[in-house]
Design a protein around this motif. Sequence first.
Motif, PDB file in Angstrom:
ATOM      1  N   LEU A 182       0.841  -1.202   0.000  1.00 26.25           N
ATOM      2  CA  LEU A 182       0.000   0.000   0.000  1.00 26.25           C
ATOM      3  C   LEU A 182       0.880   1.259   0.000  1.00 26.25           C
ATOM      4  N   ALA A 183       1.937   1.202   0.810  1.00 25.45           N
ATOM      5  CA  ALA A 183       2.847   2.357   0.878  1.00 25.45           C
ATOM      6  C   ALA A 183       3.516   2.564  -0.477  1.00 25.45           C
ATOM      7  N   ALA A 184       3.930   1.463  -1.105  1.00 22.87           N
ATOM      8  CA  ALA A 184       4.605   1.559  -2.401  1.00 22.87           C
ATOM      9  C   ALA A 184       3.669   2.106  -3.469  1.00 22.87           C
ATOM     10  N   ARG A 185       2.425   1.624  -3.428  1.00 25.35           N
ATOM     11  CA  ARG A 185       1.432   2.077  -4.417  1.00 25.35           C
ATOM     12  C   ARG A 185       1.246   3.587  -4.325  1.00 25.35           C
ATOM     13  N   GLU A 186       1.168   4.052  -3.087  1.00 23.32           N
ATOM     14  CA  GLU A 186       0.924   5.494  -2.911  1.00 23.32           C
ATOM     15  C   GLU A 186       2.153   6.326  -3.253  1.00 23.32           C
ATOM     16  N   ARG A 187       3.347   5.771  -2.994  1.00 18.04           N
ATOM     17  CA  ARG A 187       4.542   6.534  -3.386  1.00 18.04           C
ATOM     18  C   ARG A 187       4.653   6.609  -4.903  1.00 18.04           C
ATOM     19  N   ALA A 188       4.344   5.478  -5.549  1.00 19.23           N
ATOM     20  CA  ALA A 188       4.474   5.447  -7.011  1.00 19.23           C
ATOM     21  C   ALA A 188       3.468   6.374  -7.693  1.00 19.23           C
ATOM     22  N   THR A 189       2.361   6.650  -7.011  1.00 22.61           N
ATOM     23  CA  THR A 189       1.306   7.455  -7.662  1.00 22.61           C
ATOM     24  C   THR A 189       1.203   8.861  -7.067  1.00 22.61           C
ATOM     25  N   ASP A 190       2.212   9.217  -6.285  1.00 21.48           N
ATOM     26  CA  ASP A 190       2.167  10.520  -5.617  1.00 21.48           C
ATOM     27  C   ASP A 190       0.836  10.687  -4.869  1.00 21.48           C
ATOM     28  N   HIS A 191       0.518   9.668  -4.106  1.00 20.19           N
ATOM     29  CA  HIS A 191      -0.687   9.647  -3.271  1.00 20.19           C
ATOM     30  C   HIS A 191      -1.977   9.811  -4.074  1.00 20.19           C
ATOM     31  N   ALA A 192      -2.145   8.880  -4.984  1.00 17.67           N
ATOM     32  CA  ALA A 192      -3.373   8.884  -5.803  1.00 17.67           C
ATOM     33  C   ALA A 192      -4.606   8.729  -4.932  1.00 17.67           C
ATOM     34  N   GLN A 193      -4.449   8.161  -3.734  1.00 14.80           N
ATOM     35  CA  GLN A 193      -5.612   7.978  -2.858  1.00 14.80           C
ATOM     36  C   GLN A 193      -6.274   9.309  -2.508  1.00 14.80           C
ATOM     37  N   THR A 194      -5.515  10.390  -2.582  1.00 15.86           N
ATOM     38  CA  THR A 194      -6.091  11.695  -2.242  1.00 15.86           C
ATOM     39  C   THR A 194      -6.850  12.296  -3.440  1.00 15.86           C
ATOM     40  N   ARG A 195      -6.754  11.558  -4.579  1.00 14.72           N
ATOM     41  CA  ARG A 195      -7.489  12.045  -5.778  1.00 14.72           C
ATOM     42  C   ARG A 195      -8.475  10.958  -6.227  1.00 14.72           C
ATOM     43  N   GLY A 196      -8.208  10.376  -7.354  1.00 14.95           N
ATOM     44  CA  GLY A 196      -9.159   9.362  -7.873  1.00 14.95           C
ATOM     45  C   GLY A 196      -8.774   7.937  -7.562  1.00 14.95           C
ATOM     46  N   GLY A 197      -7.782   7.748  -6.680  1.00 18.37           N
ATOM     47  CA  GLY A 197      -7.351   6.393  -6.372  1.00 18.37           C
ATOM     48  C   GLY A 197      -6.768   5.712  -7.605  1.00 18.37           C
ATOM     49  N   MET A 212       8.195  -4.896  11.792  1.00 19.87           N
ATOM     50  CA  MET A 212       8.288  -4.215  10.499  1.00 19.87           C
ATOM     51  C   MET A 212       9.081  -2.928  10.703  1.00 19.87           C
ATOM     52  N   TYR A 213      10.107  -2.735   9.891  1.00 17.54           N
ATOM     53  CA  TYR A 213      10.918  -1.521   9.971  1.00 17.54           C
ATOM     54  C   TYR A 213      10.748  -0.716   8.685  1.00 17.54           C
ATOM     55  N   LEU A 214      10.641   0.588   8.863  1.00 18.07           N
ATOM     56  CA  LEU A 214      10.464   1.486   7.722  1.00 18.07           C
ATOM     57  C   LEU A 214      11.521   2.566   7.759  1.00 18.07           C
ATOM     58  N   ARG A 215      11.961   2.957   6.567  1.00 22.43           N
ATOM     59  CA  ARG A 215      12.939   4.049   6.541  1.00 22.43           C
ATOM     60  C   ARG A 215      12.242   5.393   6.647  1.00 22.43           C
ATOM     61  N   ASP A 216      11.018   5.470   6.124  1.00 25.77           N
ATOM     62  CA  ASP A 216      10.315   6.754   6.144  1.00 25.77           C
ATOM     63  C   ASP A 216       8.898   6.552   6.688  1.00 25.77           C
ATOM     64  N   PRO A 217       8.771   6.452   8.013  1.00 27.94           N
ATOM     65  CA  PRO A 217       7.430   6.203   8.551  1.00 27.94           C
ATOM     66  C   PRO A 217       6.459   7.334   8.253  1.00 27.94           C
ATOM     67  N   GLN A 218       6.978   8.535   8.013  1.00 27.60           N
ATOM     68  CA  GLN A 218       6.062   9.653   7.723  1.00 27.60           C
ATOM     69  C   GLN A 218       5.258   9.380   6.447  1.00 27.60           C
ATOM     70  N   HIS A 219       5.906   8.732   5.492  1.00 31.04           N
ATOM     71  CA  HIS A 219       5.194   8.391   4.262  1.00 31.04           C
ATOM     72  C   HIS A 219       4.059   7.411   4.591  1.00 31.04           C
ATOM     73  N   LEU A 220       4.390   6.388   5.402  1.00 29.27           N
ATOM     74  CA  LEU A 220       3.365   5.393   5.753  1.00 29.27           C
ATOM     75  C   LEU A 220       2.218   6.055   6.518  1.00 29.27           C
ATOM     76  N   ILE A 221       2.593   6.941   7.436  1.00 28.38           N
ATOM     77  CA  ILE A 221       1.561   7.615   8.244  1.00 28.38           C
ATOM     78  C   ILE A 221       0.619   8.412   7.323  1.00 28.38           C
ATOM     79  N   ARG A 222       1.209   9.016   6.307  1.00 27.15           N
ATOM     80  CA  ARG A 222       0.355   9.778   5.381  1.00 27.15           C
ATOM     81  C   ARG A 222      -0.627   8.843   4.671  1.00 27.15           C
ATOM     82  N   VAL A 223      -0.163   7.627   4.379  1.00 28.71           N
ATOM     83  CA  VAL A 223      -1.039   6.664   3.685  1.00 28.71           C
ATOM     84  C   VAL A 223      -2.125   6.136   4.626  1.00 28.71           C
ATOM     85  N   MET A 224      -1.761   5.915   5.899  1.00 28.19           N
ATOM     86  CA  MET A 224      -2.646   5.191   6.814  1.00 28.19           C
ATOM     87  C   MET A 224      -3.456   6.081   7.753  1.00 28.19           C
ATOM     88  N   SER A 225      -3.051   7.325   7.901  1.00 29.74           N
ATOM     89  CA  SER A 225      -3.643   8.167   8.942  1.00 29.74           C
ATOM     90  C   SER A 225      -5.105   8.509   8.662  1.00 29.74           C
TER      91      SER A 225
END
Length: 472
Positions: free
Chosen positions: A149-164, A307-320
Amino acid sequence: MTPDEFRAAGHELIDWIADRRTEVATRRVLPDVQPGDVAARFPNTPPTETASAAEVLGELEELIATGITEVQHPMHFGWFPSNASLSSILGDIASSGLGSLGISWESSPALTEVEEVVVDWMRQLCGLSDNWHGVIQDTASTACLVAMLAARERATDHAQTRGGLRNLPSALCVYTTAEAHSSVRKGALLAGFGADDIRVIDVDPWTRDMLPAHLAEVMQADVTAGHQPAIVVASAGSTGVTAFDPISEIAAIASIHDAWIHVDAAMAGSAMVLPEMRSRFEGIEEADSISWNPHKWFGTILDCSLMYLRDPQHLIRVMSTNPSYLQSTAAGDATQYRDWGVPLGRRFRALKLWYQLRIDGIASIQDRLRRDLENAQWIADEFAALDDWELVAPVRLQTVCIRHNPNDSLSGADLDAHTLRWVRELNSSGRAFLSPSQLDDQWMVRISVGAESTERSHLERLVVLIRGVAEA
Ligand SMILES: Cc1ncc(COP(=O)(O)O)c(C=O)c1O
């Protein structure tokens, strides 16, 4: 139930658990039951009368415990070690006993902060740099889904905030190997990647490690075709034959295309606590996420997946989600683990690791893992030296993959029938348990060494038992 009744029943239950563990080796490994047998022992309508705790314990013993596969048995060599160290069981009981609610920092500050502390201790024990930030997920499957999920959102520049996923300009591609655990494909599909866009990269025919040159070729071809590489899942210790994909080389290729790298070290991650084994994980610092299960070989009772993440802020943006009823004055300063994964409510899982590390200590865990590595090598050498037996994969850690072929006379379906006959005969005897697995569409048998109670003498016995059924 009153606290005093709980105290009395709890003492009895703990005694029963301790007795079972003491006597585990006297029982069958595989229970003598057929599908439906256990359920048939119970009434098919809910109980209308209550029972005493002693009666319930009796039913637990007779109706239920006789229907479990004894994975704590020293002759359990199936799947992968699923150790439940007694120290970690105390932590699990403590977690239940505290009865705390993990839905926000405020709902149980200690639950959050002990988890932060313990996952960071584990990071250090694994030799990972302080660039990593950890969380405990229930399983490696969940960790893989979260990474997808995190990878999908990074690859799409957070498409979830638009049309998914609607109207994306290009297909999002996932790269892994046929050796990868089934949870990788499942996670990809659940995260919205299409089956047509999961690329199965070639592996070395002996080690089954991913071939980076093929990864580079396939990724480039995708880009040329207008697709977008989103994530590479590297296995660090695959389930079947413990393949280790070359993470450094994979990272160099993935970074050209800005693809996420998830390292699935579910089983083998335990070996990171052994400094001499860390070269197997070379390049892991270059990944975006890593997961491994203390609830396997390391010995923490299920469920406990780091689970270890290098950039938890990115994940938080996806999951928050941050609904108003969960907002608090501590919000800015505190970790909110609900934003690091799918569930809102979480158990106090860190207590299992904390108990295990405090009571057993890392030195004794390291000694046990080293014992298992030596035992695996010992049994591999035994079979390699025997006529008609072959090792069908290299021994990278604690799993040994063998096949028996009398006088090299069998092939194809006949060889499969022979392999499945002897392994099933051994398993149904209840004296040991091994899990067969397919490699290049041909059955072989995995000896997965690493139950906490397995000593060299058990492996010596296993060789006799295996030869007894296979060579008969
Ligand atoms: C390499 C690998 N990845 C993932 C998993 C799935 O683990 P879990 O049961 O924690 O989801 C396993 C389980 O054996 C595994 O071996």
